[in-house]
Enzyme design. Structure first.
Site, PDB file in Angstrom:
ATOM      1  N   GLY A   1       0.839  -1.189   0.000  1.00 35.74           N
ATOM      2  CA  GLY A   1       0.000   0.000   0.000  1.00 35.74           C
ATOM      3  C   GLY A   1       0.874   1.238   0.000  1.00 35.74           C
ATOM      4  O   GLY A   1       1.516   1.551   0.998  1.00 35.74           O
TER       5      GLY A   1
ATOM      6  N   GLY B   1       3.975   8.500   1.261  1.00 39.86           N
ATOM      7  CA  GLY B   1       4.787   8.936   2.388  1.00 39.86           C
ATOM      8  C   GLY B   1       6.065   8.123   2.497  1.00 39.86           C
ATOM      9  O   GLY B   1       6.260   7.130   1.798  1.00 39.86           O
ATOM     10  N   VAL B   2       6.930   8.542   3.418  1.00 37.08           N
ATOM     11  CA  VAL B   2       8.226   7.891   3.558  1.00 37.08           C
ATOM     12  C   VAL B   2       8.101   6.478   4.116  1.00 37.08           C
ATOM     13  O   VAL B   2       8.871   5.579   3.744  1.00 37.08           O
ATOM     14  CB  VAL B   2       9.173   8.746   4.432  1.00 37.08           C
ATOM     15  CG1 VAL B   2       8.674   8.841   5.869  1.00 37.08           C
ATOM     16  CG2 VAL B   2      10.602   8.206   4.393  1.00 37.08           C
ATOM     17  N   ASP B   3       7.128   6.226   4.984  1.00 38.83           N
ATOM     18  CA  ASP B   3       7.023   4.906   5.610  1.00 38.83           C
ATOM     19  C   ASP B   3       6.685   3.821   4.597  1.00 38.83           C
ATOM     20  O   ASP B   3       7.344   2.774   4.546  1.00 38.83           O
ATOM     21  CB  ASP B   3       5.980   4.935   6.735  1.00 38.83           C
ATOM     22  CG  ASP B   3       6.407   5.818   7.897  1.00 38.83           C
ATOM     23  OD1 ASP B   3       7.628   5.934   8.117  1.00 38.83           O
ATOM     24  OD2 ASP B   3       5.532   6.383   8.568  1.00 38.83           O
TER      25      ASP B   3
ATOM     26  N   CYS C   1     -10.971   3.014   9.224  1.00 41.36           N
ATOM     27  CA  CYS C   1     -10.332   2.985   7.904  1.00 41.36           C
ATOM     28  C   CYS C   1      -9.475   1.738   7.751  1.00 41.36           C
ATOM     29  O   CYS C   1      -9.496   1.091   6.700  1.00 41.36           O
ATOM     30  CB  CYS C   1      -9.491   4.233   7.702  1.00 41.36           C
ATOM     31  SG  CYS C   1      -8.662   4.300   6.097  1.00 41.36           S
TER      32      CYS C   1
ATOM     33  N   CYS D   1      -7.249  12.388   7.946  1.00 47.40           N
ATOM     34  CA  CYS D   1      -6.772  12.511   6.567  1.00 47.40           C
ATOM     35  C   CYS D   1      -7.687  13.361   5.692  1.00 47.40           C
ATOM     36  O   CYS D   1      -7.208  14.157   4.875  1.00 47.40           O
ATOM     37  CB  CYS D   1      -6.599  11.119   5.954  1.00 47.40           C
ATOM     38  SG  CYS D   1      -8.104  10.130   5.895  1.00 47.40           S
TER      39      CYS D   1
END
Length: 373
Positions: free
Chosen positions: A9, A13-15, A99, A195
């Site tokens: 997924g 983002g960086v993660d 979510c 979000c």
């Protein structure tokens, strides 16, 4: 072209970027998938297109394919409608928990299966382990980033097909790995807050769905000290946004929300962060979810969190076998335990499961229940 073994997924983002990098470097056959969960509402605050571009750039850098799925309709019906209904009822929901259950580990998992993948991976800070045929959800090694609180609604079917590549890494290492690999998200700020609200003022956003309904702010003993635009815009323990300056007859200490009377449209406020009206030692929940499929016992001791990043709190859990609801007694008084939020239970590093908080024994809440009885 053969189907990937793992779909990552990709949030932009960086993660998630580093999660994909680690799996690729470990020899996994992977592809990325970008989920759009919120339709652009024209406010200019939706960052989905920016995130999409970043996800595409990362996958290009890693040399892996990327897929796209629009889950905004599913998010609206499975998460957002519940979010608004809870606020209208005077409760404070946690959309991240829903979510994860309804979108990321349901529709995303189904999409990965349709693409031929055996497993999914995300950039969550948590760990999965198998023990005696049971899958366990464990806290991340970096406790300051642990996200198991938001994942407590997962079950055996999801955990058996999920990888959390960042579970053993501190966040500082994740940033370093991204920099060394030249990933375009290496310096990207972490997303915070809800979000779909983005950088917007929360009250302005919510007022689009719950119109303002002004009422009185009262002290616990009934004295009127101000007006509010709607009780559903506030949550227990909140200090910001009350706009209570110097109130005649009171000292200059800051004011906090200590209760909400939705029926009478009254917001109850008191002075002091440690007001006794914010304290409770017991809560009751909605039916609980157990990661292992069943609770460890009808009554047992463990630790609990009633909000994210809260220190572990020793407690005793009692289960109503007919309803599956919980009664939890804490060893020490708890501040601002909030109906609508989640109570999540732990045995050491193992997340047992959790439930939505329905009620507490906080003084004002107890008084309202007794008045309604």
């Amino acid at each position: 072209m053969s189907a990937p073994g793992v779909i990552v997924g990709m949030s932009g983002g960086v993660d998630s970027s580093v999660a994909a990098l680690l799996l690729r470097d470990a020899g996994q056959s992977i592809a990325g998938l970008f989920m759009q969960n919120w339709a652009d509402d024209g406010s200019g605050e939706c960052r989905a297109e920016d995130d999409r571009r970043d996800a595409v750039a990362v996958c290009g850098r890693l040399g892996i394919p990327i897929h796209f799925r629009d889950f905004s309709a599913e998010y609206w019906s499975g998460v957002f409608e519940h979010f608004v209904a809870e606020y209208a009822a005077g409760r404070t929901p946690n959309p991240d928990v829903l979510c994860n259950r309804e979108i990321k580990f349901k529709h995303f998992l189904d999409a990965a299966r349709d693409l031929g993948a055996e497993r999914i991976a995300t950039g969550h800070y948590a760990r999965v382990a198998q023990d005696g045929g049971q899958w366990r959800l464990l806290r991340a090694a970096d406790r300051s980033k642990d996200q198991s609180y938001f994942l407590h609604q997962l079950g055996q079917a999801q955990l058996s097909r999920t990888l959390f590549p960042l579970g053993d890494l501190p966040k500082t290492d994740v940033r370093d790995i991204a920099r060394k690999a030249g990933l375009p998200t290496a310096e990207k700020k972490d997303s915070t807050g809800i979000c779909f609200i983005g950088e917007r003022d929360f009250r302005s956003f919510l007022s689009q769905y719950l119109p303002a309904r002004e009422g009185e702010m009262r002290t616990p003993d009934g004295r009127v000290v101000g007006c509010h635009p709607g009780v559903f815009y506030f949550t227990l323990g909140q200090r910001e946004g009350l706009q209570l300056g110097g109130v005649r007859g009171f000292d200059a200490a800051p004011w906090y929300v200590v209760g909400k009377d939705v029926e009478r449209n009254v917001l109850v406020v008191d002075q002091g962060a440690d007001s006794p009206y914010l304290q409770s030692t017991r809560l009751w929940s909605e039916p609980a979810h157990w990661i292992g499929g069943a609770p460890p016992a009808r009554s047992f001791d463990c630790t609990a969190q009633t909000r994210y990043r809260q220190p572990e709190e020793p407690c005793q859990v009692s289960i109503d076998e007919s309803s599956g609801t919980l009664e939890i007694a804490f060893r020490n008084p708890q501040r601002a335990v909030t109906p609508g939020q989640s109570v999540v239970l732990y045995d050491g590093d193992t997340c047992l499961g959790g439930a939505v908080i329905a009620a507490t024994d906080a003084p004002l809440e107890r008084r309202l229940r007794e008045a309604a009885a």
